[in-house]
Write an enzyme that holds these catalytic residues in place. Sequence first.
Site, PDB file in Angstrom:
ATOM      1  N   GLU A  16      -5.625  -9.152   0.625  1.00  0.00           N
ATOM      2  CA  GLU A  16      -5.814 -10.060  -0.508  1.00  0.00           C
ATOM      3  C   GLU A  16      -5.900 -11.519  -0.066  1.00  0.00           C
ATOM      4  O   GLU A  16      -5.604 -12.445  -0.828  1.00  0.00           O
ATOM      5  CB  GLU A  16      -4.684  -9.854  -1.510  1.00  0.00           C
ATOM      6  CG  GLU A  16      -4.648  -8.443  -2.080  1.00  0.00           C
ATOM      7  CD  GLU A  16      -3.466  -8.215  -2.998  1.00  0.00           C
ATOM      8  OE1 GLU A  16      -3.440  -8.814  -4.083  1.00  0.00           O
ATOM      9  OE2 GLU A  16      -2.571  -7.438  -2.623  1.00  0.00           O
ATOM     10  N   SER A 181      -2.502  -4.774  -5.679  1.00  0.00           N
ATOM     11  CA  SER A 181      -3.863  -4.879  -6.223  1.00  0.00           C
ATOM     12  C   SER A 181      -4.656  -3.582  -6.186  1.00  0.00           C
ATOM     13  O   SER A 181      -5.848  -3.579  -5.887  1.00  0.00           O
ATOM     14  CB  SER A 181      -4.635  -5.967  -5.483  1.00  0.00           C
ATOM     15  OG  SER A 181      -4.215  -7.230  -5.909  1.00  0.00           O
ATOM     16  N   SER A 316      -6.771 -15.851 -14.041  1.00  0.00           N
ATOM     17  CA  SER A 316      -5.863 -14.725 -13.839  1.00  0.00           C
ATOM     18  C   SER A 316      -5.009 -14.487 -15.082  1.00  0.00           C
ATOM     19  O   SER A 316      -4.759 -15.401 -15.879  1.00  0.00           O
ATOM     20  CB  SER A 316      -4.948 -14.974 -12.638  1.00  0.00           C
ATOM     21  OG  SER A 316      -5.687 -15.061 -11.441  1.00  0.00           O
TER      22      SER A 316
END
Length: 346
Positions: A16, A181, A316
């Site tokens: 990530e 994720s 987000s």
Amino acid sequence: MKKTRVGLLFGGRSGEHEVSISSARAIARALDSAENREKYDLLPFYIGKDGVWRGEEIARQVLESGTPLQSESLDRQSLWKFPPEAAEIEVWFPILHGPNGEDGTVQGLLALMQVPCVGSGVLGSAAGMDKLIMKDLFAQAGLPQVKYASVARSRVCPKLCDDLEEMLGYPCFVKPANLGSSVGIAKARSRAELEAALSSAATYDSRIIVEAGVQAREVECAVLGNDDPKASTLGEITFESDFYDYETKYTEGLAQLLIPAPVPDSVRDRIQEIAVQAFQAINGAGLARVDFFYVESTGEILLNEINTLPGFTATSMYPRLWDASGVSFPELVDRLIQLALARLTR
């Protein structure tokens, strides 16, 4: 007024890395906003994919370009060296998603520096990252969850699949215990898919979690605070794909966010209550996003997982939920820094 020197730590060695850069760029802009510029001095630090720390000059270049630095051949001695300006930091803002970032490792390093940092400490970060430990803590706290089973990589065999089929049925979800994720997650609808999913998850981690699938809406809640945490308004994720995998999560247009989530007030209140309880169950601090399944046909609310260092770009879910709750992005960054400093005085 003396400004507080904030060390923005981003990049890292996980998959990530690019998401971390995006989050850091948004936080840097927030710290440069009119309301924060007079309070904080930003000193960015970039950890390359090779694990080496880079100081302000290179870190600002990465922030400006949004592009990872091309790693050079690794000099292992460099792993033990920190940029000299790191000694000037009064509070750290680590925005390192995934392993070696939100799992307690960096939090432990910063604790050894005797400088406060935004977010959970070693215990909360580690518990939030390890899905099995997390779920065991939720179970001990009496929080509602989907049925799940813990699997060791060494136990993957036909007999195990028999047991999983009997216990959980199909569909079920197979996940590495320690990746974020949606990395390495697969949905199994048959014996062949279950075997393949277990084999794939075992390449990521020695510990695997298998969960029963449910027909439910996916609802999320943001938590902010230390000893007296507060819950935000709710958001719902909708998507056309089979489940909310890594591609759906990070490909623009594949998922839609509904804020506030269109659920009954009683469901909203109960999810907010459980979100705070989940945060406290893992000894969270600062921030977290808590994910739920809402089974509309029965009214059942099931806790899915907690993320102690969620994505932090302007789009987000975590900052968008707080924006919808009346806390702007710059104010949210300010509050998180103040919460970190407050923990220093406890």
